[in-house]
Design a protein around this motif. Structure first.
Motif, PDB file in Angstrom:
ATOM      1  N   ARG A  60       5.259   5.656  -3.743  1.00 57.53           N
ATOM      2  CA  ARG A  60       6.296   5.339  -4.742  1.00 57.53           C
ATOM      3  C   ARG A  60       7.698   5.580  -4.191  1.00 57.53           C
ATOM      4  NH1 ARG A  60       4.239   2.120  -8.484  1.00 57.53           N
ATOM      5  NH2 ARG A  60       2.302   2.933  -9.295  1.00 57.53           N
ATOM      6  N   ASN A  61       7.882   5.256  -2.914  1.00 55.89           N
ATOM      7  CA  ASN A  61       9.184   5.428  -2.277  1.00 55.89           C
ATOM      8  C   ASN A  61       9.581   4.099  -1.632  1.00 55.89           C
ATOM      9  OD1 ASN A  61      11.296   6.000  -0.413  1.00 55.89           O
ATOM     10  ND2 ASN A  61      10.692   8.158  -0.428  1.00 55.89           N
ATOM     11  N   THR A  62      10.566   3.450  -2.234  1.00 60.12           N
ATOM     12  CA  THR A  62      10.976   2.131  -1.771  1.00 60.12           C
ATOM     13  C   THR A  62      11.475   2.158  -0.338  1.00 60.12           C
ATOM     14  OG1 THR A  62      11.606   1.617  -4.042  1.00 60.12           O
ATOM     15  CG2 THR A  62      12.448   0.163  -2.344  1.00 60.12           C
ATOM     16  N   LEU A  63      12.262   3.155   0.008  1.00 63.84           N
ATOM     17  CA  LEU A  63      12.830   3.228   1.351  1.00 63.84           C
ATOM     18  C   LEU A  63      11.734   3.329   2.409  1.00 63.84           C
ATOM     19  CD1 LEU A  63      15.409   3.360   3.036  1.00 63.84           C
ATOM     20  CD2 LEU A  63      15.355   5.838   2.776  1.00 63.84           C
ATOM     21  N   ILE A  64      10.757   4.193   2.184  1.00 63.73           N
ATOM     22  CA  ILE A  64       9.662   4.355   3.147  1.00 63.73           C
ATOM     23  C   ILE A  64       8.856   3.066   3.260  1.00 63.73           C
ATOM     24  CG2 ILE A  64       7.447   5.517   3.536  1.00 63.73           C
ATOM     25  CD1 ILE A  64       8.733   8.064   2.453  1.00 63.73           C
ATOM     26  N   SER A  65       8.544   2.435   2.124  1.00 64.97           N
ATOM     27  CA  SER A  65       7.724   1.227   2.189  1.00 64.97           C
ATOM     28  C   SER A  65       8.439   0.084   2.890  1.00 64.97           C
ATOM     29  CB  SER A  65       7.245   0.755   0.820  1.00 64.97           C
ATOM     30  OG  SER A  65       7.844   1.359  -0.227  1.00 64.97           O
ATOM     31  N   ILE A  66       9.710  -0.125   2.587  1.00 67.02           N
ATOM     32  CA  ILE A  66      10.440  -1.217   3.236  1.00 67.02           C
ATOM     33  C   ILE A  66      10.632  -0.929   4.720  1.00 67.02           C
ATOM     34  CG2 ILE A  66      12.670  -2.395   3.340  1.00 67.02           C
ATOM     35  CD1 ILE A  66      12.784  -2.151   0.300  1.00 67.02           C
ATOM     36  N   VAL A  84       0.832  -1.210   0.000  1.00 66.18           N
ATOM     37  CA  VAL A  84       0.000   0.000   0.000  1.00 66.18           C
ATOM     38  C   VAL A  84       0.866   1.259   0.000  1.00 66.18           C
ATOM     39  CG1 VAL A  84      -1.627   1.339   1.406  1.00 66.18           C
ATOM     40  CG2 VAL A  84      -2.020  -1.099   1.017  1.00 66.18           C
ATOM     41  N   LEU A  85       1.885   1.279   0.859  1.00 66.49           N
ATOM     42  CA  LEU A  85       2.755   2.453   0.898  1.00 66.49           C
ATOM     43  C   LEU A  85       3.509   2.655  -0.404  1.00 66.49           C
ATOM     44  CD1 LEU A  85       4.260   2.534   4.488  1.00 66.49           C
ATOM     45  CD2 LEU A  85       2.895   4.288   3.371  1.00 66.49           C
ATOM     46  N   HIS A  86       3.943   1.552  -1.004  1.00 67.11           N
ATOM     47  CA  HIS A  86       4.695   1.706  -2.257  1.00 67.11           C
ATOM     48  C   HIS A  86       3.796   2.201  -3.387  1.00 67.11           C
ATOM     49  CE1 HIS A  86       8.144   1.309  -4.773  1.00 67.11           C
ATOM     50  NE2 HIS A  86       7.414   0.698  -5.664  1.00 67.11           N
ATOM     51  N   ILE A  87       2.571   1.695  -3.438  1.00 69.06           N
ATOM     52  CA  ILE A  87       1.639   2.177  -4.464  1.00 69.06           C
ATOM     53  C   ILE A  87       1.282   3.642  -4.209  1.00 69.06           C
ATOM     54  CG2 ILE A  87      -0.735   1.939  -5.304  1.00 69.06           C
ATOM     55  CD1 ILE A  87      -0.360  -1.126  -4.867  1.00 69.06           C
ATOM     56  N   TRP A  88       1.118   3.997  -2.941  1.00 71.85           N
ATOM     57  CA  TRP A  88       0.714   5.361  -2.593  1.00 71.85           C
ATOM     58  C   TRP A  88       1.858   6.351  -2.743  1.00 71.85           C
ATOM     59  CZ3 TRP A  88       0.467   7.341   3.008  1.00 71.85           C
ATOM     60  CH2 TRP A  88      -0.070   8.626   3.047  1.00 71.85           C
TER      61      TRP A  88
END
Length: 111
Positions: A89-95, A83-87
């Motif tokens: 688009r920041n790999t670092l934040i999502s991981i 969800v975070l990556h789709i929203w």
């Protein structure tokens, strides 16, 4: 065997140099991306997804869906990452958010 500080620094330096060489070598061989062979371009497009898929399979290999916690913390963490990556688009934040979510769940909720 315990390494000295000098030995540790030499190992770190050699590993950093090896990593840098493998990262920069494609740009030396193919300064113009259009001059690269088609199979190199194909690998450049396909390998990131393949590597991520392998990591997901590796991380989920011991998850059991027939015993508690039934893979629930893993499923929640994967959902947070997706969800975070789709929203954002920041790999670092999502991981980072997925990792923190998973660690909090297994430490405090599903222990």
């Amino acid at each position: 065997m315990i390494l000295t500080t000098t030995q540790s620094l030499i190992i770190i330096g050699v590993l950093a140099l090896g990593t840098a060489i493998t990262r920069f070598l494609p740009f030396v061989f193919f300064p113009n991306p259009q001059s690269a062979p088609k199979y190199i371009i194909y690998l450049g497009k396909m390998l990131p997804a393949a590597a991520i898929s392998l990591l997901v399979v590796y991380c989920l290999r011991y998850v059991t869906f027939v015993a508690s916690p039934y893979g629930i913390p893993e499923a929640i963490a994967i959902t947070v990452v997706a969800v975070l990556h789709i929203w954002k688009r920041n790999t670092l934040i999502s991981i980072l958010a997925g990792t923190v979510t998973y660690m909090l769940l297994v430490q405090f909720l599903f222990y």
